[in-house]
Write a protein that holds these residues in place. Structure first.
Motif, mmCIF file in Angstrom:
data_model
loop_
_atom_site.group_PDB
_atom_site.id
_atom_site.type_symbol
_atom_site.label_atom_id
_atom_site.label_comp_id
_atom_site.label_asym_id
_atom_site.label_seq_id
_atom_site.Cartn_x
_atom_site.Cartn_y
_atom_site.Cartn_z
ATOM 1 N N ALA A 579 -60.638 -17.757 6.231
ATOM 2 C CA ALA A 579 -61.317 -16.696 6.985
ATOM 3 C C ALA A 579 -61.161 -15.344 6.271
ATOM 4 O O ALA A 579 -62.121 -14.562 6.184
ATOM 5 C CB ALA A 579 -60.744 -16.620 8.399
ATOM 6 N N THR A 580 -59.980 -15.074 5.741
ATOM 7 C CA THR A 580 -59.773 -13.819 5.024
ATOM 8 C C THR A 580 -60.643 -13.753 3.778
ATOM 9 O O THR A 580 -61.239 -12.715 3.460
ATOM 10 C CB THR A 580 -58.293 -13.689 4.630
ATOM 11 N N ARG A 581 -60.740 -14.858 3.073
ATOM 12 C CA ARG A 581 -61.586 -14.889 1.868
ATOM 13 C C ARG A 581 -63.047 -14.636 2.223
ATOM 14 O O ARG A 581 -63.740 -13.889 1.517
ATOM 15 C CB ARG A 581 -61.428 -16.241 1.177
ATOM 16 N N PHE A 582 -63.528 -15.203 3.284
ATOM 17 C CA PHE A 582 -64.913 -14.991 3.700
ATOM 18 C C PHE A 582 -65.166 -13.518 4.018
ATOM 19 O O PHE A 582 -66.197 -12.946 3.621
ATOM 20 C CB PHE A 582 -65.220 -15.866 4.921
ATOM 21 N N ASN A 583 -64.235 -12.872 4.710
ATOM 22 C CA ASN A 583 -64.399 -11.453 5.044
ATOM 23 C C ASN A 583 -64.427 -10.585 3.792
ATOM 24 O O ASN A 583 -65.242 -9.657 3.680
ATOM 25 C CB ASN A 583 -63.268 -11.000 5.967
ATOM 26 N N LEU A 584 -63.549 -10.874 2.832
ATOM 27 C CA LEU A 584 -63.514 -10.084 1.611
ATOM 28 C C LEU A 584 -64.769 -10.284 0.773
ATOM 29 O O LEU A 584 -65.299 -9.326 0.188
ATOM 30 C CB LEU A 584 -62.271 -10.459 0.798
ATOM 31 N N GLU A 585 -65.246 -11.501 0.667
ATOM 32 C CA GLU A 585 -66.467 -11.753 -0.101
ATOM 33 C C GLU A 585 -67.664 -11.057 0.530
ATOM 34 O O GLU A 585 -68.525 -10.521 -0.182
ATOM 35 C CB GLU A 585 -66.710 -13.258 -0.199
ATOM 36 N N THR A 586 -67.725 -11.033 1.845
ATOM 37 C CA THR A 586 -68.811 -10.327 2.523
ATOM 38 C C THR A 586 -68.743 -8.829 2.247
ATOM 39 O O THR A 586 -69.772 -8.187 1.976
ATOM 40 C CB THR A 586 -68.736 -10.596 4.032
ATOM 41 N N GLU A 587 -67.565 -8.251 2.295
ATOM 42 C CA GLU A 587 -67.417 -6.830 2.023
ATOM 43 C C GLU A 587 -67.781 -6.499 0.579
ATOM 44 O O GLU A 587 -68.395 -5.465 0.295
ATOM 45 C CB GLU A 587 -65.978 -6.404 2.315
ATOM 46 N N TRP A 588 -67.433 -7.372 -0.354
ATOM 47 C CA TRP A 588 -67.777 -7.133 -1.754
ATOM 48 C C TRP A 588 -69.299 -7.152 -1.950
ATOM 49 O O TRP A 588 -69.855 -6.310 -2.666
ATOM 50 C CB TRP A 588 -67.109 -8.167 -2.648
ATOM 51 N N LYS A 589 -69.972 -8.106 -1.377
ATOM 52 C CA LYS A 589 -71.430 -8.200 -1.537
ATOM 53 C C LYS A 589 -72.125 -6.988 -0.935
ATOM 54 O O LYS A 589 -73.164 -6.547 -1.446
ATOM 55 C CB LYS A 589 -71.935 -9.474 -0.885
ATOM 56 N N ASN A 590 -71.587 -6.437 0.111
ATOM 57 C CA ASN A 590 -72.209 -5.267 0.732
ATOM 58 C C ASN A 590 -71.993 -3.993 -0.083
ATOM 59 O O ASN A 590 -72.861 -3.106 -0.088
ATOM 60 C CB ASN A 590 -71.646 -5.072 2.146
ATOM 61 N N ASN A 591 -70.865 -3.870 -0.758
ATOM 62 C CA ASN A 591 -70.552 -2.644 -1.482
ATOM 63 C C ASN A 591 -70.905 -2.708 -2.964
ATOM 64 O O ASN A 591 -71.339 -1.712 -3.538
ATOM 65 C CB ASN A 591 -69.056 -2.322 -1.340
ATOM 66 N N PHE A 592 -70.728 -3.861 -3.601
ATOM 67 C CA PHE A 592 -70.982 -3.994 -5.039
ATOM 68 C C PHE A 592 -71.815 -5.248 -5.288
ATOM 69 O O PHE A 592 -71.317 -6.239 -5.844
ATOM 70 C CB PHE A 592 -69.663 -4.060 -5.817
ATOM 71 N N PRO A 593 -73.083 -5.223 -4.902
ATOM 72 C CA PRO A 593 -73.888 -6.451 -4.975
ATOM 73 C C PRO A 593 -74.187 -6.913 -6.401
ATOM 74 O O PRO A 593 -74.421 -8.101 -6.624
ATOM 75 C CB PRO A 593 -75.166 -6.072 -4.224
ATOM 76 N N ARG A 594 -74.187 -6.009 -7.371
ATOM 77 C CA ARG A 594 -74.582 -6.369 -8.725
ATOM 78 C C ARG A 594 -73.401 -6.471 -9.684
ATOM 79 O O ARG A 594 -73.597 -6.589 -10.887
ATOM 80 C CB ARG A 594 -75.567 -5.328 -9.272
ATOM 81 N N LEU A 595 -72.213 -6.405 -9.171
ATOM 82 C CA LEU A 595 -71.029 -6.479 -10.013
ATOM 83 C C LEU A 595 -70.225 -7.732 -9.705
ATOM 84 O O LEU A 595 -70.216 -8.222 -8.572
ATOM 85 C CB LEU A 595 -70.145 -5.238 -9.815
ATOM 86 N N ARG A 596 -69.562 -8.224 -10.748
ATOM 87 C CA ARG A 596 -68.693 -9.377 -10.577
ATOM 88 C C ARG A 596 -67.303 -8.915 -10.191
ATOM 89 O O ARG A 596 -66.875 -7.827 -10.562
ATOM 90 C CB ARG A 596 -68.636 -10.170 -11.883
ATOM 91 N N GLU A 597 -66.583 -9.750 -9.445
ATOM 92 C CA GLU A 597 -65.235 -9.381 -9.016
ATOM 93 C C GLU A 597 -64.294 -9.453 -10.216
ATOM 94 O O GLU A 597 -63.907 -10.528 -10.649
ATOM 95 C CB GLU A 597 -64.727 -10.309 -7.910
ATOM 96 N N SER A 598 -63.947 -8.288 -10.731
ATOM 97 C CA SER A 598 -63.057 -8.203 -11.891
ATOM 98 C C SER A 598 -61.755 -7.550 -11.455
ATOM 99 O O SER A 598 -61.754 -6.415 -10.965
ATOM 100 C CB SER A 598 -63.703 -7.376 -13.012
ATOM 101 N N GLY A 599 -60.675 -8.271 -11.652
ATOM 102 C CA GLY A 599 -59.374 -7.744 -11.287
ATOM 103 C C GLY A 599 -58.833 -6.780 -12.337
ATOM 104 O O GLY A 599 -59.483 -6.497 -13.356
#
Length: 968
Positions: A579-599
């Motif tokens: 559930a936490t992963r789903f929430n974080l992925e949703t927030e990422w798509k809303n804020n940075f839709p064209r960027l890859r998750e880079s740590g």
């Protein structure tokens, strides 16, 4: 006619004694069963008879039937004897049950051991084919037969296994024979004559049978205690057999590793153990920092107790190694220590962040391990603190270790000493509550048995966190001391959960040593076994049960409870992370839709590549650009020295050229080379920074790297230093260049004149700025901008007027004023009511004279523009004085030669050295997680880091769950 064949007895559901007698019927010559029981009321002393084959046989009370009698008045005594005999005979079932249970446990242990063996499929490639192997086997059999015939085996070795089996068999037969003899004895007492019955009745009237019964009861009671002792010995022997199997397993593992090392084919990687996978999940969670309400509720065993209660000793006993430092009454556990226990062929320990393995069978490695633990604990305490929340993680593997994860916490204290921080007591309480508040944590509550129970601090704390005792295991330590000091009844209350108000799943008593620092774990375990074997607490009925003692039983119980808790809660934790992963992925798509998750690690690698690319670009700068940059930086560094220490002092002397030669040589031998190197390094730094600034203006620039790049460049530049031999090389070049005093062609002359004019104009502009600040704005500026002069500016203007008169009368005045001139200026100002001292006049004179001198120098430079041919013909005796042009030509040549040498040094050496410095800085930054977190910031980085972390934890949880299900 009936013949007695066998007498038996039993008790019916109505508590009546039933006598069954097997007789031989004379009429039928068959074996018949006759069951006799008393008649109901009114039947007198007669007996009912039951015949198994409906033959009528009557046995009357008091009558003799073929030589045997059944005395009804001995029924009470028989019932008493039967009751005792029944209890004694039940012991054989306990012994048989214990043997069967031990066999089952041994079988399970063997299956677990067999599953833990490595994959040996690679041997199929290493070993020969089946036919060749069969031939080889036959040859070995033949050789064995020859050796057998040639060598006589020691009979003692041959009989070793048979003697051990005979010992066990004789022990069981003796126990069974004792029970049968007791039964036969009571059966013989039933078949008595009428005279014996009468005599016993007479003795009973005198009270003698009561004493005999008591003696027999005490004898049977002693036999029961003896059997309890033998049961304990059986358990100890069983444990020793397990240890023997573990030793054989370790030797087999060593042989396997030797084969694996010598094999030519690549072996398959050994599968990661289940407990190691679980420990990795806990390590990931320990570093998981999130703003979400996601707590770590995975099970682990939390070891809590008062200071010096034996917490660490219990953990060492479970780990089978003395791995922690010790102190005399001093607090040694200053930080949480997470210990992951796992089975393995060798007894080794390893920290999570290092590759070194400590061999726990060697005392030298044990000492090193204890020192490292103590060092890490003290290093974790910062800022004047006594305890730390920083977790020290280590893994201990060895044969027979129970798989689990334990966390050893600092002991709870009731009083602080002067060398402790003021918040030590509260910090320990908060830390302990934090770990125990995990609803899935197993609390191992350690209580010192050698002190009064009322002095315990930990029991109240445990009761607050687990009031129902559903996840608490109570351990009473130092029982050997408690036996001497405490009442056995009090110990019984503690181990039965009736003394403390807290509740627990189980209560255990252990002995963790004799108070000697040098005792090994083997010596401590042997001392513990001997103590419980001979302890009066154990041999008194009901004080301590066998399963409640020894560290081994405690380890088995804790491990069993740990894995039960893991299986019950792991799925729930995995769902929470999904559930936490789903929430974080949703927030990422809303804020940075064209960027890859880079740590941070990935971003750091990208920034590292860009910085190194800029270093490569630095070496591709053109030579002309380097010459311009170096020339500009050199004159910026040297111009002030040239004017203040060479040009102006030489102009004051009567011999300008001689003074210039002396000053230039001193300068070249001392300060010039070092200043040149400094200028070259600053030029290199400036060009590199300008490249970084230009890169920021690119369309694909990512500003998330800016702070990191700036920090890396600054650190590399701070560390970098020019090669020492460059100074010596430049000194030689510069001295040789300054030896040339003749301008060779018109082009160089024009360049020198231009260089002189530009330099003088720059200095003239600086001087005019100084004069403007000293004398204030001019009339037009005051009128246009409504400004006025300060009193000091008015005074200095008055002084300037007197000084201008001096320069007007003598245009070739020396740089300093004479005493007479100073007195004249003061008196003239006094007539105008302006009071000044001589220092005030000199301060005003210096910028006024400098302006006058620079204006004259600029005029001479203009006069010398077309005087080159006159200079070539007349030299130093030229009518037009051009010595200052020659001076600046010499300085210009030195700057050109120095700039050329520095450019070659930069391209060939310093750029590569700077590249190495930057790489070293980048490598250091890559290992410093705290610095990376400071330099790579922003919502994008934090959100990506959290998302990556949650994914890693979820993947490890799923991998662990799959392996756990396969193990089931």
């Amino acid at each position: 006619m009936l013949r007695i064949y066998q007498n038996t007895y039993r008790r019916t559901a109505r508590k009546a004694v039933v006598y069954s007698t097997k007789v031989v019927c004379c009429n039928h010559s068959t074996l018949c069963n006759i069951t006799m029981q008393p008649r109901r009321k009114g039947a007198g002393g007669q007996w009912e008879q039951h015949h198994s084959r409906n033959h009528e046989h009557y046995l009357l009370a008091g009558n003799q039937a073929r030589g045997w009698t059944i005395p009804p008045h001995s029924r009470g005594y028989g019932m008493f004897v039967v009751r005792i005999l029944k209890g004694a005979l039940k012991l054989r079932y306990l012994v048989l049950g214990g043997a069967i249970g031990g066999g089952v446990s041994l079988s399970k242990k063997y299956e677990d051991w067999k599953e833990g063996l490595p994959d040996m499929k690679w041997l199929e490639d290493a070993l020969p084919q089946s036919e060749r192997w069969s031939q080889f086997s036959r040859n070995l059999i033949e050789v064995g037969s020859v050796v057998k015939n040639a060598i006589d085996i020691d009979p003692r070795l041959k009989q070793l296994g048979e003697d051990k089996l005979s010992e066990w068999r004789s022990w069981f037969d003796n126990r069974l024979d004792d029970a049968l003899e007791a039964a036969d004895y009571q059966g013989n007492q039933i078949v008595e004559t009428k005279e014996d019955i009468k005599s016993k009745a007479t003795v009973a009237a005198l009270g003698i049978p009561v004493d005999e019964s008591r003696k027999k009861y005490e004898k049977l009671q002693s036999q029961v205690e003896t059997l309890q002792t033998e049961i304990m010995n059986v358990q100890i022997k069983y444990q020793k057999e397990l240890e023997k199997m573990e030793k054989e397993n370790r030797e087999l593992r060593q042989q396997y590793l030797i084969l694996k090392t010598n094999k030519k084919t690549t072996a398959k990687r050994i599968k990661k153990s289940l407990i190691d996978m679980y420990s990795e999940v806990l390590d990931e969670l320990s570093g998981y920092d999130t703003g979400y309400t996601m707590a770590d509720h995975l099970p682990r065993v939390v070891v809590v107790g008062d200071q010096s209660s034996g917490k660490t000793s219990v953990l060492e006993s479970i780990a089978k190694a003395r791995i922690f430092p010790r102190g005399s009454g001093e607090m040694m556990t200053r930080a949480p220590v997470k210990v992951t226990l796992a089975e393995g062929p060798y007894h080794v320990a390893q920290f999570r962040d290092t590759d070194r393995e400590y061999d726990l069978t060697k005392e030298s490695d044990l000492a090193d391990l204890r020192r490292e633990v103590e060092f890490r604990m003290r290093a974790s305490v910062r800022g004047g603190k006594t305890v730390s929340n920083e977790v020290i993680a280590m893994t201990v593997k060895g044969p027979g270790l129970q798989r689990m994860v334990l966390v050893d916490l600092p002991g709870i204290i009731s009083t602080m000493t002067v060398d402790m921080a003021s918040d030590t007591k509260d910090s320990i309480h908060q830390m302990t509550k934090h770990y125990m508040s995990n609803p899935n944590a197993i609390i191992l509550c350690i209580q010192d048995g050698s002190v009064d129970a009322e002095r315990s601090n930990v029991t109240d704390l445990v009761m607050q966190c687990d009031p129902l005792g559903r996840r608490t295991i109570f351990v009473l330590t130092k029982v050997d001391l408690a036996e001497e000091l405490a009442d056995p009844e009090r110990i019984r209350k503690i181990l039965s959960g009736k003394l403390f108000p807290m509740k627990a799943l189980g209560y255990y008593a252990v002995v963790t040593g004799r108070g000697r620092k040098d005792d090994s774990i083997e010596a401590i375990r042997q001392y513990e076994e001997d103590f419980f074997k001979n302890s009066k607490l154990f041999h008194r009925r009901g004080v301590i049960m066998p399963h409640q003692v020894t560290s081994r039983n405690l380890s088995l119980a804790v491990s069993d409870r740990f894995w039960k808790m893991v299986r019950e809660t792991i799925e729930q934790q995995a769902d929470a992370f999904k559930a936490t992963r789903f929430n974080l992925e949703t927030e990422w798509k809303n804020n940075f839709p064209r960027l890859r998750e880079s740590g941070r690690d990935e971003l750091f690698d990208k920034a590292k590549g860009e910085i190194l690319d800029e270093v490569v670009t630095l070496s591709q700068i053109s030579a002309k650009k380097w010459d311009d940059a170096l020339t500009t930086k050199l004159w910026e560094k040297l111009s002030n020295y040239v004017f203040e220490n060479i040009y102006l002092p030489a102009a004051q002397s009567d011999s300008f050229n001689t003074m210039v030669d002396i000053k230039l040589r001193q300068w070249a031998e001392q300060a010039l080379p070092a200043k040149s190197v400094e200028a070259g390094w600053e030029a290199l730094q400036q060009e590199f920074i300008s490249l970084m600034e230009r890169a920021k203006k690119a369309h694909d620039h990512d500003d998330v790297f800016d702070q990191l790049k700036a920090a890396v460049v600054d650190e590399a530049i701070r560390r970098h230093s020019w090669e020492d031999k460059a100074i010596d090389m430049l000194r030689v070049i510069q001295l040789n260049t300054l030896e040339d005093r003749f301008v060779h062609d018109k082009t160089e002359w024009d360049q020198a004149v231009k260089f002189l004019e530009n330099s003088v104009n720059a200095k003239l502009a600086q001087t005019e700025e100084t004069l403007a600040q000293m004398f204030g704005p001019g009339p037009w500026t005051r009128f246009a901008q409504w400004k006025s002069l300060t009193p000091d500016q008015q005074k200095r203007r008055s002084v300037k007027g007197e000084l201008d008169k001096i320069l007007k009368n003598d245009s070739k005045h020396l740089p300093s004023l004479s005493y007479d001139e100073l007195t004249t200026v003061r008196k003239n100002l006094q007539r105008d009511n302006v009071e000044v001292d001589t220092d005030y006049i000199r301060q005003t004179w210096f910028p006024v004279y400098r302006k006058h001198f620079l204006q004259q120098a600029l005029q001479r430079a203009k006069d010398c523009r077309k005087a080159y041919y006159l200079y070539t013909q007349q030299g130093s005796e030229c009518e037009v004085s051009c010595s200052d042009v020659v001076l600046f030509w010499r300085i210009q040549q030195v700057i050109k030669v120095t700039g050329n040498a520095l450019r070659q040094q930069v391209i060939n050496r310093e750029a590569r050295r700077l590249d190495k410095e930057i790489k070293a800085v980048l490598d250091e930054f890559s290992e410093d997680e705290e610095r990376k977190a400071q330099l790579l910031t922003g919502k994008r980085v934090q959100l990506a880091e959290e998302l990556i972390k949650v994914r890693q934890i979820q993947e490890k949880l799923e991998e662990f769950i799959n392996s756990l299900n396969q193990e089931k």
